[in-house]
Motif scaffolding. Sequence first.
Motif, short mmCIF file in Angstrom:
data_model
loop_
_atom_site.label_atom_id
_atom_site.label_comp_id
_atom_site.label_asym_id
_atom_site.label_seq_id
_atom_site.Cartn_x
_atom_site.Cartn_y
_atom_site.Cartn_z
N GLU A 97 0.85 -1.19 0.00
CA GLU A 97 0.00 0.00 0.00
C GLU A 97 0.88 1.24 0.00
N LEU A 98 0.56 2.17 -0.91
CA LEU A 98 1.33 3.41 -1.07
C LEU A 98 0.41 4.61 -0.96
N MET A 99 0.86 5.63 -0.26
CA MET A 99 0.09 6.88 -0.20
C MET A 99 0.39 7.75 -1.41
N HIS A 100 1.54 7.51 -2.04
CA HIS A 100 1.92 8.23 -3.26
C HIS A 100 3.00 7.42 -3.97
N TRP A 101 3.14 7.67 -5.26
CA TRP A 101 4.21 7.02 -6.02
C TRP A 101 5.52 7.75 -5.74
N ARG A 102 6.60 7.04 -5.62
CA ARG A 102 7.91 7.71 -5.53
C ARG A 102 8.31 8.27 -6.89
N ASP A 103 7.90 7.55 -7.91
CA ASP A 103 8.18 7.99 -9.28
C ASP A 103 7.08 7.41 -10.16
N ARG A 104 6.26 8.25 -10.77
CA ARG A 104 5.13 7.77 -11.57
C ARG A 104 5.58 7.12 -12.87
N ALA A 105 6.85 7.29 -13.23
CA ALA A 105 7.37 6.65 -14.45
C ALA A 105 7.93 5.25 -14.16
N ARG A 106 8.25 4.97 -12.90
CA ARG A 106 8.83 3.67 -12.51
C ARG A 106 8.75 3.53 -11.00
N MET A 107 7.93 2.60 -10.54
CA MET A 107 7.84 2.36 -9.11
C MET A 107 8.67 1.13 -8.77
N VAL A 108 9.80 1.36 -8.09
CA VAL A 108 10.64 0.24 -7.66
C VAL A 108 9.96 -0.45 -6.49
#
Length: 199
Positions: A66-77
């Motif tokens: 579960e994530l509150m936000h993406w760290r990077d919307r182009a690539r989520m590690v």
Amino acid sequence: MMLSEVTTVPEAALPLAPFKAHLRLGTGFGEGSLQDEVLFGFLRAALAAVEGRTGKALIIRNFELELMHWRDRARMVLPIAPVQDVTAVAVRDADGAETVLDASAYRLERDSQRPSLIPAAGLLPAVPAGGLVRITLQAGMAADWGGLPADLAQAVMLLAAHYYEYRADTGLHGGCMPFGVTSLIERYRSLRLTLGGLA
């Protein structure tokens, strides 16, 4: 970010008989299974410790991220490896309404250290204010104990035996991870270069 184990490692996947042999436990006394639950506990604890140190899931099972936000919307590690499959990605708004993304909207980029969720085109969908993203995935190196790399299997066995040997010791010296275990798992540990862990 919160990673949860959805399915646990089944007892059938744990090497109880080899562990008993490793400990040289006596046999033929009519109570051969008396310590089984305790031994399963040590095996599970050792497995969890090795997985925690390496960032790798050993036995394949299901997880939920579960994530509150993406760290990077182009690539989520993804925070665990190796990921075998991403089974669902859902975006939930602040009111609890959930939208499951079509599987064609993303793909899994496999990697033994840093698997990633990649959008098929453009960017991953924005997370609504007060909402979250839920990623259901399957991760692990092998379906059963026999499929694990020999060094990792040995590391778990050694650590479980160490826990068994020092089960009554509350001092720090006995509870630390033995050098033999750390040397066996060293090559599987992820190298962090981001200082803030942003990738």
